[in-house]
Scaffold this motif. Structure first.
Motif, PDB file in Angstrom:
ATOM      1  N   PRO A 217       0.843  -1.201   0.000  1.00  0.00           N
ATOM      2  CA  PRO A 217       0.000   0.000   0.000  1.00  0.00           C
ATOM      3  C   PRO A 217       0.872   1.241   0.000  1.00  0.00           C
ATOM      4  CG  PRO A 217       0.028  -1.021   2.150  1.00  0.00           C
ATOM      5  CD  PRO A 217       0.729  -1.963   1.240  1.00  0.00           C
ATOM      6  N   GLU A 218       0.440   2.247  -0.702  1.00  0.00           N
ATOM      7  CA  GLU A 218       1.208   3.479  -0.815  1.00  0.00           C
ATOM      8  C   GLU A 218       0.441   4.644  -0.203  1.00  0.00           C
ATOM      9  OE1 GLU A 218       2.255   4.172  -4.832  1.00  0.00           O
ATOM     10  OE2 GLU A 218       3.339   2.277  -5.081  1.00  0.00           O
ATOM     11  N   VAL A 219       1.197   5.581   0.326  1.00  0.00           N
ATOM     12  CA  VAL A 219       0.621   6.798   0.869  1.00  0.00           C
ATOM     13  C   VAL A 219       1.338   7.964   0.228  1.00  0.00           C
ATOM     14  CG1 VAL A 219       0.108   8.127   2.926  1.00  0.00           C
ATOM     15  CG2 VAL A 219       0.143   5.642   3.047  1.00  0.00           C
ATOM     16  N   ASP A 220       0.624   8.757  -0.522  1.00  0.00           N
ATOM     17  CA  ASP A 220       1.229   9.895  -1.183  1.00  0.00           C
ATOM     18  C   ASP A 220       1.502  11.020  -0.195  1.00  0.00           C
ATOM     19  OD1 ASP A 220       1.134   8.722  -3.710  1.00  0.00           O
ATOM     20  OD2 ASP A 220      -0.949   9.372  -4.024  1.00  0.00           O
ATOM     21  N   ALA A 221       2.514  11.783  -0.508  1.00  0.00           N
ATOM     22  CA  ALA A 221       2.833  12.950   0.320  1.00  0.00           C
ATOM     23  C   ALA A 221       1.607  13.853   0.424  1.00  0.00           C
ATOM     24  CB  ALA A 221       3.995  13.718  -0.299  1.00  0.00           C
ATOM     25  N   GLY A 222       1.321  14.309   1.641  1.00  0.00           N
ATOM     26  CA  GLY A 222       0.172  15.166   1.860  1.00  0.00           C
ATOM     27  C   GLY A 222      -1.101  14.427   2.174  1.00  0.00           C
ATOM     28  N   ASP A 223      -1.076  13.090   2.084  1.00  0.00           N
ATOM     29  CA  ASP A 223      -2.266  12.291   2.365  1.00  0.00           C
ATOM     30  C   ASP A 223      -2.394  12.117   3.877  1.00  0.00           C
ATOM     31  OD1 ASP A 223      -4.318  10.507   2.569  1.00  0.00           O
ATOM     32  OD2 ASP A 223      -3.315   8.865   1.530  1.00  0.00           O
ATOM     33  N   GLY A 224      -3.444  12.693   4.450  1.00  0.00           N
ATOM     34  CA  GLY A 224      -3.654  12.560   5.891  1.00  0.00           C
ATOM     35  C   GLY A 224      -4.662  11.498   6.244  1.00  0.00           C
ATOM     36  N   SER A 225      -4.997  10.637   5.281  1.00  0.00           N
ATOM     37  CA  SER A 225      -6.053   9.659   5.508  1.00  0.00           C
ATOM     38  C   SER A 225      -5.539   8.297   5.948  1.00  0.00           C
ATOM     39  CB  SER A 225      -6.889   9.480   4.229  1.00  0.00           C
ATOM     40  OG  SER A 225      -6.116   8.875   3.202  1.00  0.00           O
TER      41      SER A 225
ATOM     42  N   GLY B 125      -2.596   3.666  27.757  1.00  0.00           N
ATOM     43  CA  GLY B 125      -3.892   4.316  27.604  1.00  0.00           C
ATOM     44  C   GLY B 125      -3.951   5.300  26.456  1.00  0.00           C
ATOM     45  N   SER B 126      -2.945   5.250  25.581  1.00  0.00           N
ATOM     46  CA  SER B 126      -2.821   6.280  24.551  1.00  0.00           C
ATOM     47  C   SER B 126      -3.889   6.234  23.477  1.00  0.00           C
ATOM     48  CB  SER B 126      -1.445   6.176  23.876  1.00  0.00           C
ATOM     49  OG  SER B 126      -0.409   6.512  24.776  1.00  0.00           O
ATOM     50  N   LEU B 127      -4.622   5.148  23.373  1.00  0.00           N
ATOM     51  CA  LEU B 127      -5.609   5.038  22.303  1.00  0.00           C
ATOM     52  C   LEU B 127      -6.974   5.580  22.703  1.00  0.00           C
ATOM     53  CD1 LEU B 127      -4.784   1.492  20.850  1.00  0.00           C
ATOM     54  CD2 LEU B 127      -3.854   3.719  20.214  1.00  0.00           C
ATOM     55  N   HIS B 128      -7.089   6.191  23.865  1.00  0.00           N
ATOM     56  CA  HIS B 128      -8.403   6.640  24.327  1.00  0.00           C
ATOM     57  C   HIS B 128      -9.001   7.702  23.413  1.00  0.00           C
ATOM     58  CE1 HIS B 128      -6.014   9.938  25.990  1.00  0.00           C
ATOM     59  NE2 HIS B 128      -7.136  10.625  26.085  1.00  0.00           N
ATOM     60  N   ASP B 129      -8.140   8.471  22.723  1.00  0.00           N
ATOM     61  CA  ASP B 129      -8.631   9.509  21.824  1.00  0.00           C
ATOM     62  C   ASP B 129      -8.276   9.213  20.374  1.00  0.00           C
ATOM     63  OD1 ASP B 129      -5.904   9.863  21.999  1.00  0.00           O
ATOM     64  OD2 ASP B 129      -5.984  12.024  22.351  1.00  0.00           O
ATOM     65  N   LEU B 130      -8.137   7.936  20.069  1.00  0.00           N
ATOM     66  CA  LEU B 130      -7.711   7.491  18.737  1.00  0.00           C
ATOM     67  C   LEU B 130      -8.552   8.100  17.620  1.00  0.00           C
ATOM     68  CD1 LEU B 130      -6.026   5.494  16.960  1.00  0.00           C
ATOM     69  CD2 LEU B 130      -7.744   3.757  17.514  1.00  0.00           C
ATOM     70  N   HIS B 131      -9.849   8.192  17.851  1.00  0.00           N
ATOM     71  CA  HIS B 131     -10.739   8.686  16.808  1.00  0.00           C
ATOM     72  C   HIS B 131     -10.511  10.163  16.494  1.00  0.00           C
ATOM     73  CE1 HIS B 131     -12.543   9.626  20.652  1.00  0.00           C
ATOM     74  NE2 HIS B 131     -13.395  10.456  20.088  1.00  0.00           N
ATOM     75  N   GLU B 132      -9.780  10.874  17.353  1.00  0.00           N
ATOM     76  CA  GLU B 132      -9.527  12.294  17.153  1.00  0.00           C
ATOM     77  C   GLU B 132      -8.180  12.573  16.495  1.00  0.00           C
ATOM     78  OE1 GLU B 132      -9.903  13.957  21.037  1.00  0.00           O
ATOM     79  OE2 GLU B 132     -12.091  13.698  21.123  1.00  0.00           O
ATOM     80  N   TRP B 133      -7.358  11.547  16.316  1.00  0.00           N
ATOM     81  CA  TRP B 133      -6.043  11.761  15.728  1.00  0.00           C
ATOM     82  C   TRP B 133      -6.180  12.289  14.302  1.00  0.00           C
ATOM     83  CZ3 TRP B 133      -2.637   6.848  17.033  1.00  0.00           C
ATOM     84  CH2 TRP B 133      -2.584   6.694  18.422  1.00  0.00           C
ATOM     85  N   THR B 134      -5.258  13.162  13.911  1.00  0.00           N
ATOM     86  CA  THR B 134      -5.214  13.675  12.539  1.00  0.00           C
ATOM     87  C   THR B 134      -3.762  13.750  12.078  1.00  0.00           C
ATOM     88  OG1 THR B 134      -5.128  15.991  13.257  1.00  0.00           O
ATOM     89  CG2 THR B 134      -7.314  15.046  12.826  1.00  0.00           C
ATOM     90  N   ILE B 135      -3.584  13.775  10.781  1.00  0.00           N
ATOM     91  CA  ILE B 135      -2.266  13.968  10.181  1.00  0.00           C
ATOM     92  C   ILE B 135      -2.332  15.235   9.336  1.00  0.00           C
ATOM     93  CG2 ILE B 135      -0.481  13.006   8.688  1.00  0.00           C
ATOM     94  CD1 ILE B 135      -1.650  10.230   9.279  1.00  0.00           C
ATOM     95  N   ASP B 136      -1.524  16.221   9.670  1.00  0.00           N
ATOM     96  CA  ASP B 136      -1.488  17.460   8.892  1.00  0.00           C
ATOM     97  C   ASP B 136      -0.885  17.194   7.522  1.00  0.00           C
ATOM     98  OD1 ASP B 136      -2.555  18.887  10.992  1.00  0.00           O
ATOM     99  OD2 ASP B 136      -0.604  19.508  11.776  1.00  0.00           O
ATOM    100  N   ALA B 137      -1.437  17.807   6.504  1.00  0.00           N
ATOM    101  CA  ALA B 137      -0.905  17.653   5.152  1.00  0.00           C
ATOM    102  C   ALA B 137       0.482  18.265   5.069  1.00  0.00           C
ATOM    103  CB  ALA B 137      -1.833  18.318   4.139  1.00  0.00           C
ATOM    104  N   ASP B 138       1.386  17.593   4.345  1.00  0.00           N
ATOM    105  CA  ASP B 138       2.723  18.133   4.141  1.00  0.00           C
ATOM    106  C   ASP B 138       2.662  19.372   3.269  1.00  0.00           C
ATOM    107  OD1 ASP B 138       3.861  16.106   5.576  1.00  0.00           O
ATOM    108  OD2 ASP B 138       4.205  14.830   3.828  1.00  0.00           O
ATOM    109  N   GLU B 139       3.545  20.293   3.573  1.00  0.00           N
ATOM    110  CA  GLU B 139       3.633  21.497   2.742  1.00  0.00           C
ATOM    111  C   GLU B 139       4.443  21.185   1.488  1.00  0.00           C
ATOM    112  OE1 GLU B 139       1.980  24.153   3.371  1.00  0.00           O
ATOM    113  OE2 GLU B 139       1.253  23.498   5.335  1.00  0.00           O
TER     114      GLU B 139
END
Length: 561
Positions: free
Chosen positions: A52-60, A547-561
């Motif tokens: 599987p590939e993840v392109d630069a800027g892909d926060g999904s 206990g780090s996964l308690h807010d897993l659903h809120e995690w985000t990845i900022d798009a690369d500049e």
């Protein structure tokens, strides 16, 4: 960040849980924290179809590096912390534990007036991924299944406080249901303990450690058949933030967001938890092919290589103390003389291990409790390195120097493997020959459960609560040392019956002293845990990694500049 391309490899190792022996009726979580088998890269080949590939800027899509493979997707049987950690993506617990000393509602909230009768109120919006509501019946079914005398489980200790169980968490003979579990209505039940208990103990062991299973999925399966059932090996109904898609054995776990998650649909749509050895983990971070590693013995960065990661621009590396420990386990059935076991401890230069192999990033253990634990007895010092005394004690005990010790060192943890070589050398210096053999962890665990060894190295994952019954209580699920000590059993019972820290601390201090006197297991060291993640990941591993996964659903990845 550069274009991310996972280097997922095909492997031939079977799913680890199939190699692990049955442990019925009792247990503790997390268990065997740093010991699941690591990915082997020797002789493997890349397959373009599995990349599987993840392109630069892909926060999904989130790429996670694991050095320890998940050993089970069965919610009733979680011998390794890596398996437990992955299961938390798709099975929720009643409570979440954001920090080592706090609890918040997960699937439910708890209320009590006397610390003995607890009302469990399930979130009205909590549903399974197939649309069925998460109900009080699901919770009662989960607790009763764990307590079933025929079930394969590592969670007995987590329910052993409930009325209607014995000290190992097994339901009373002849009873069909737990006396202390009563369903009130669809979203409410009560849990009654044998006696008042420390709220923190109940919250962690029952509220946080137990992952609730869907009754309508498992109820028609005979409990003895659950481990090999499709429902347990390829789960399909979930309450958590993500849904299990596939496990490519010892290569990766593929997860997709649960759009109907009751706490909010996850912002990150896809997760790949990739399994690799420590060297590959470093390489993949350097290449920009990972967002994070799990830490806590799940994704372990070799301590010698931490500096390499600290030098990578855009990567955040944090060091945290650990509750976990590494130990030299001893076959107590074969070595029943405590003086012999103590001699083994005196033979080991544990300070050298911490200073040279860990670079000082850790501590020598005097007991099963590290300095991270509030229950550690600070007045108890580790036995000092004294090879002359060790040899003298063995001679006085009539030890057989002519028969080599069968010594097992599991693969997958570079420091532990190096420490195994040092231990072999230290034993040689006192005239004891050892046959050192290395195996992947599931094989070693099977040997340990069969007591097919003399000494071996093993990591234990510990809860914040000091209860270690699973490891040392007579008949404990992870007691693969044949420890059977009535003093230990009595102190364990007293500790679980305590209702607050002040009452429980002196009991566990006495336990630590007794275990050093008897030396059923040799505490070695607790190494620091490191969280590693890219700086544009919002969320990720916290100081209390478990206990780090308690807010897993809120995690985000900022798009690369």
């Amino acid at each position: 960040m550069s274009k991310m391309k996972s280097l997922l490899k095909y492997g031939t190792v079977v799913f680890a849980s199939s190699l692990i022996l049955s442990a019925c009726g009792n247990g503790d979580v997390p268990d065997l924290d740093e010991d699941a088998t690591s990915a082997e890269d020797e002789g493997s080949e890349e397959s373009a179809e599995s990349l599987p590939e993840v392109d630069a800027g892909d926060g999904s899509t989130l790429m996670i590096g694991l050095t320890n493979a998940p050993d089970s997707f069965n919610p009733f049987y979680r011998p390794g912390v890596a398996g437990t950690w992955i299961q938390r993506f798709f099975y929720d617990s009643l409570l979440v534990m954001p920090t080592a000393d706090s609890f918040e509602p997960g699937l439910a909230s708890f209320e009590t007036e006397d610390n003995q009768v607890f009302t469990v109120n399930i979130d009205p919006d909590a549903n399974w991924s197939d649309g069925e509501p998460v109900s009080a019946d699901d919770v009662a079914f989960t607790l009763n299944t764990i307590a079933d005398p025929q079930v394969e489980t590592t969670l007995g200790t987590s329910v052993a406080m409930i009325e209607g169980t014995d000290s190992s968490g097994i339901r009373e003979e002849g009873a069909e249901d737990l006396a202390g579990v009563e369903v009130v209505d669809e979203k409410t039940l009560t849990i009654t303990t044998k006696s008042p208990v420390d709220l923190a103990y109940l919250s962690e062991f029952l509220g946080f450690n137990v992952l609730i299973a869907p009754k309508h999925v498992f109820e028609d399966i005979e409990v003895v058949d659950i481990p090999n059932s499709e429902e347990a090996t390829m789960p399909s109904v979930f309450s958590g933030a993500y849904q299990f898609v596939e496990y490519d054995n010892d290569n990766y776990v593929h997860l997709e967001a649960n759009p109907d998650y009751f706490r909010g649909a996850p912002a990150i749509e896809t997760v790949y938890a990739r399994v690799m050895n420590g060297t590959s983990l470093i390489t993949e971070f350097q290449a920009g092919n990972l967002h994070m590693t799990a830490g806590g013995g799940i994704g372990m960065v070799p301590v010698q290589d931490i500096g390499l990661l600290e030098d990578i621009e855009g990567l955040v590396v944090e060091e945290h103390p650990s509750f976990n420990g590494q130990y030299m386990v001893i076959n107590n059935e074969k070595f029943d003389n405590p003086e012999v076991r103590q001699a083994f401890a005196y033979a080991l230069n544990r300070e050298l291990t911490v200073e040279n192999l860990l670079g000082g990033r850790g501590e020598v253990l005097a007991s099963t409790y590290s300095s991270a634990s509030p229950y550690k007895d600070a007045s108890l010092d580790p036995l000092e390195y004294d090879p002359e005394l060790a040899k003298e004690m063995l001679e006085e005990a009539g030890f057989d120097f002519d028969t080599p010790l069968e010594f097992v060192v599991p693969t997958g943890n570079a420091v532990r493997e190096q420490n195994g070589n040092l231990i072999e050398q230290w034993f040689s210096e006192i005239g004891v020959t050892v046959n050192l053999n290395s195996y992947d962890f599931p094989t070693w665990l099977s040997m340990a459960q069969d007591l097919d060894y003399d000494i071996g190295l093993m990591g234990w994952g510990h809860t914040v609560d000091p209860n270690i019954a699973s490891y040392i209580q007579t008949g404990g699920a992870s007691n693969n040392m044949a420890v059977s000590d009535p003093v230990v059993d009595d102190l364990i019972e007293q500790g679980m019956a305590g209702t607050d820290f002040d009452e429980r601390y002196p009991i566990y201090a006495e336990l630590q002293q007794h275990m050093q006197d008897e030396m059923q297991i040799v505490p070695l060291y607790s190494d620091s845990q490191f969280s590693v993640q890219v700086e544009n990941l919002n969320g990720g591993i916290k100081e209390y990694w478990a206990g780090s996964l308690h807010d897993l659903h809120e995690w985000t990845i900022d798009a690369d500049e």
